[in-house]
Motif scaffolding. Structure first.
Motif, mmCIF file in Angstrom:
data_model
loop_
_atom_site.group_PDB
_atom_site.id
_atom_site.type_symbol
_atom_site.label_atom_id
_atom_site.label_comp_id
_atom_site.label_asym_id
_atom_site.label_seq_id
_atom_site.Cartn_x
_atom_site.Cartn_y
_atom_site.Cartn_z
ATOM 1 N N CYS A 87 -10.197 1.114 -2.486
ATOM 2 C CA CYS A 87 -8.803 1.559 -2.459
ATOM 3 C C CYS A 87 -7.904 0.494 -1.838
ATOM 4 O O CYS A 87 -8.360 -0.416 -1.145
ATOM 5 N N LYS A 88 -6.604 0.639 -2.060
ATOM 6 C CA LYS A 88 -5.652 -0.356 -1.565
ATOM 7 C C LYS A 88 -5.525 -0.347 -0.047
ATOM 8 O O LYS A 88 -5.039 -1.293 0.538
ATOM 9 N N LEU A 89 -6.010 0.703 0.625
ATOM 10 C CA LEU A 89 -5.994 0.737 2.087
ATOM 11 C C LEU A 89 -6.836 -0.390 2.687
ATOM 12 O O LEU A 89 -6.613 -0.788 3.828
ATOM 13 N N LEU A 90 -7.794 -0.901 1.922
ATOM 14 C CA LEU A 90 -8.651 -1.983 2.416
ATOM 15 C C LEU A 90 -7.843 -3.239 2.727
ATOM 16 O O LEU A 90 -8.172 -3.976 3.654
ATOM 17 N N ASP A 91 -6.781 -3.483 1.965
ATOM 18 C CA ASP A 91 -5.928 -4.635 2.254
ATOM 19 C C ASP A 91 -5.234 -4.470 3.601
ATOM 20 O O ASP A 91 -4.981 -5.448 4.297
ATOM 21 N N ASP A 92 -4.927 -3.231 3.977
ATOM 22 C CA ASP A 92 -4.287 -2.974 5.271
ATOM 23 C C ASP A 92 -5.274 -3.083 6.425
ATOM 24 O O ASP A 92 -4.929 -3.590 7.490
ATOM 25 N N THR A 93 -6.505 -2.599 6.227
ATOM 26 C CA THR A 93 -7.465 -2.565 7.331
ATOM 27 C C THR A 93 -8.287 -3.846 7.464
ATOM 28 O O THR A 93 -8.650 -4.217 8.579
ATOM 29 N N ILE A 94 -8.581 -4.509 6.343
ATOM 30 C CA ILE A 94 -9.424 -5.717 6.381
ATOM 31 C C ILE A 94 -8.577 -6.980 6.200
ATOM 32 O O ILE A 94 -8.802 -7.969 6.869
ATOM 33 N N GLY A 95 -7.613 -6.921 5.283
ATOM 34 C CA GLY A 95 -6.744 -8.071 5.036
ATOM 35 C C GLY A 95 -6.389 -8.178 3.563
ATOM 36 O O GLY A 95 -7.103 -7.651 2.701
ATOM 37 N N ASP A 96 -5.276 -8.837 3.281
ATOM 38 C CA ASP A 96 -4.825 -9.004 1.898
ATOM 39 C C ASP A 96 -5.914 -9.641 1.050
ATOM 40 O O ASP A 96 -6.477 -10.665 1.429
ATOM 41 N N GLY A 97 -6.212 -9.009 -0.073
ATOM 42 C CA GLY A 97 -7.228 -9.504 -0.988
ATOM 43 C C GLY A 97 -8.572 -8.814 -0.858
ATOM 44 O O GLY A 97 -9.462 -9.024 -1.680
ATOM 45 N N ALA A 98 -8.736 -7.970 0.157
ATOM 46 C CA ALA A 98 -10.020 -7.278 0.362
ATOM 47 C C ALA A 98 -10.337 -6.335 -0.794
ATOM 48 O O ALA A 98 -11.478 -6.282 -1.259
ATOM 49 N N GLN A 99 -9.344 -5.596 -1.260
ATOM 50 C CA GLN A 99 -9.583 -4.657 -2.363
ATOM 51 C C GLN A 99 -10.123 -5.399 -3.582
ATOM 52 O O GLN A 99 -11.112 -4.974 -4.180
ATOM 53 N N GLU A 100 -9.511 -6.504 -3.926
ATOM 54 C CA GLU A 100 -9.958 -7.269 -5.097
ATOM 55 C C GLU A 100 -11.346 -7.865 -4.875
ATOM 56 O O GLU A 100 -12.193 -7.837 -5.761
ATOM 57 N N ALA A 101 -11.620 -8.377 -3.683
ATOM 58 C CA ALA A 101 -12.931 -8.963 -3.379
ATOM 59 C C ALA A 101 -14.033 -7.911 -3.469
ATOM 60 O O ALA A 101 -15.176 -8.231 -3.819
ATOM 61 N N LEU A 102 -13.697 -6.657 -3.164
ATOM 62 C CA LEU A 102 -14.693 -5.582 -3.188
ATOM 63 C C LEU A 102 -14.853 -4.925 -4.560
ATOM 64 O O LEU A 102 -15.749 -4.111 -4.748
ATOM 65 N N ARG A 103 -14.002 -5.271 -5.503
ATOM 66 C CA ARG A 103 -14.139 -4.697 -6.852
ATOM 67 C C ARG A 103 -15.546 -4.980 -7.380
ATOM 68 O O ARG A 103 -16.033 -6.087 -7.283
ATOM 69 N N ARG A 104 -16.234 -3.956 -7.851
ATOM 70 C CA ARG A 104 -17.617 -3.991 -8.330
ATOM 71 C C ARG A 104 -18.647 -4.258 -7.215
ATOM 72 O O ARG A 104 -19.814 -4.460 -7.469
ATOM 73 N N ARG A 105 -18.189 -4.272 -5.975
ATOM 74 C CA ARG A 105 -19.100 -4.495 -4.836
ATOM 75 C C ARG A 105 -18.930 -3.416 -3.769
ATOM 76 O O ARG A 105 -19.445 -3.555 -2.673
ATOM 77 N N ALA A 106 -18.177 -2.376 -4.064
ATOM 78 C CA ALA A 106 -17.797 -1.384 -3.045
ATOM 79 C C ALA A 106 -18.751 -0.203 -2.945
ATOM 80 O O ALA A 106 -18.459 0.767 -2.264
ATOM 81 N N GLY A 107 -19.884 -0.271 -3.621
ATOM 82 C CA GLY A 107 -20.871 0.795 -3.493
ATOM 83 C C GLY A 107 -20.796 1.837 -4.587
ATOM 84 O O GLY A 107 -20.143 1.648 -5.612
ATOM 85 N N THR A 108 -21.469 2.954 -4.331
ATOM 86 C CA THR A 108 -21.634 4.020 -5.329
ATOM 87 C C THR A 108 -21.417 5.371 -4.675
ATOM 88 O O THR A 108 -21.778 5.582 -3.525
ATOM 89 N N VAL A 109 -20.839 6.273 -5.458
ATOM 90 C CA VAL A 109 -20.681 7.672 -5.044
ATOM 91 C C VAL A 109 -21.909 8.432 -5.534
ATOM 92 O O VAL A 109 -22.301 8.314 -6.701
ATOM 93 N N PHE A 110 -22.515 9.213 -4.640
ATOM 94 C CA PHE A 110 -23.711 9.991 -4.956
ATOM 95 C C PHE A 110 -23.490 11.467 -4.683
ATOM 96 O O PHE A 110 -22.705 11.832 -3.812
ATOM 97 N N ARG A 111 -24.247 12.295 -5.407
ATOM 98 C CA ARG A 111 -24.367 13.709 -5.048
ATOM 99 C C ARG A 111 -25.727 13.878 -4.398
ATOM 100 O O ARG A 111 -26.657 13.111 -4.669
ATOM 101 N N VAL A 112 -25.851 14.877 -3.530
ATOM 102 C CA VAL A 112 -27.091 15.097 -2.779
ATOM 103 C C VAL A 112 -27.943 16.127 -3.508
ATOM 104 O O VAL A 112 -27.535 17.278 -3.679
ATOM 105 N N LEU A 113 -29.137 15.710 -3.936
ATOM 106 C CA LEU A 113 -30.077 16.614 -4.590
ATOM 107 C C LEU A 113 -31.002 17.290 -3.582
ATOM 108 O O LEU A 113 -31.327 18.466 -3.721
#
Length: 127
Positions: A87-113
């Protein structure tokens, strides 16, 4: 976000105490330290795990992204739902460009079985 040594996970609900607990599909988000290190190389500085807004960071390996892929962390069995978009909040908390750097590297959403507890140091393996 708060670092924990151990969390309780409920099947069909997620992490007890998490804001997404009980939602339909977004039970747990998982990221890899290796992927964060790749993002850091693009970003030009360290990407701290605790600032990425993900629930669990595994120390090595690739977190499955394909819907339906299974991942076991300790006692807990997770099923991949989708890639976790940064999300774009990453640029605020980590620094400008963080959101783009994390694209395709930000993990996965899971459901719990299968629920249980997850603690720092638990084994991580495919389904």
């Amino acid at each position: 976000m708060q670092a924990r040594e151990q969390v309780e996970i409920e099947a069909g609900k997620g992490i007890v105490g998490d804001r997404h607990h009980g939602t339909r599909h977004r039970h747990v988000t998982v990221q890899s330290r290796e992927s964060l290190d790749e993002a850091a190389a693009v970003f030009g500085q360290v990407v701290p795990s605790h600032l990425t807004r993900r629930n669990i960071t595994v120390s090595h390996g690739v977190v499955p992204r394909d819907p339906g892929a299974l991942l076991r962390v300790g006692d807990v069995l997770l099923e991949a739902v989708r890639i976790a978009a940064p999300c774009k909040l990453l640029d605020d908390t980590i620094g400008d460009g963080a959101q783009e750097a994390l694209r395709r590297r930000a993990g996965t959403v899971f459901r719990v079985l299968e629920g249980g507890s997850i603690a720092v140091g638990d084994e991580v393996r495919s389904g």
